[in-house]
Design an enzyme around this catalytic site. Structure first.
Site, PDB file in Angstrom:
ATOM      1  N   CYS A   1     -13.667  63.982  32.000  1.00  0.00           N
ATOM      2  CA  CYS A   1     -14.684  64.091  33.051  1.00  0.00           C
ATOM      3  C   CYS A   1     -14.751  65.527  33.585  1.00  0.00           C
ATOM      4  O   CYS A   1     -13.932  66.377  33.238  1.00  0.00           O
ATOM      5  CB  CYS A   1     -14.365  63.122  34.180  1.00  0.00           C
ATOM      6  SG  CYS A   1     -12.795  63.474  35.008  1.00  0.00           S
TER       7      CYS A   1
ATOM      8  N   CYS B   1     -11.553  66.767  35.189  1.00  0.00           N
ATOM      9  CA  CYS B   1     -10.510  67.085  34.213  1.00  0.00           C
ATOM     10  C   CYS B   1     -10.777  68.452  33.569  1.00  0.00           C
ATOM     11  O   CYS B   1      -9.860  69.253  33.378  1.00  0.00           O
ATOM     12  CB  CYS B   1     -10.448  66.015  33.135  1.00  0.00           C
ATOM     13  SG  CYS B   1     -10.150  64.361  33.793  1.00  0.00           S
TER      14      CYS B   1
END
Length: 80
Positions: free
Chosen positions: A10, A13
């Site tokens: 995501c 991240c």
């Protein structure tokens, strides 16, 4: 030093990985940075909220995106 960024890929991240690489560059440190996207492996570290950051097999951060300065502090602490 081995660093793992835990998360499914995501935006958070990705930002944590970017900040980790920036902190390493700022400190002049070298490390193997690995992205871990497998949910089973992430859960194996006890991380239930991503992103997570693992330094030398120790979970040092979970559930938030640390700034480059915060990651640098974590890296300094890990090398003491």
């Amino acid at each position: 030093m081995k660093i793992k960024v835990l998360g499914p890929g995501c935006k958070n991240c990705i930002n944590l990985e970017k900040n980790t690489r920036a902190a390493l560059a700022e400190l002049g440190m070298e490390a193997d940075v690995e992205k871990v996207t497998d949910y089973g492996e992430i859960a194996g570290y006890g991380v239930m909220k991503t992103p997570g950051l693992v330094i030398d097999e120790e979970v040092v951060l979970s559930g938030k995106v640390a700034s480059a300065a915060e990651v640098a502090d974590l890296l300094r602490a890990a090398t003491k």
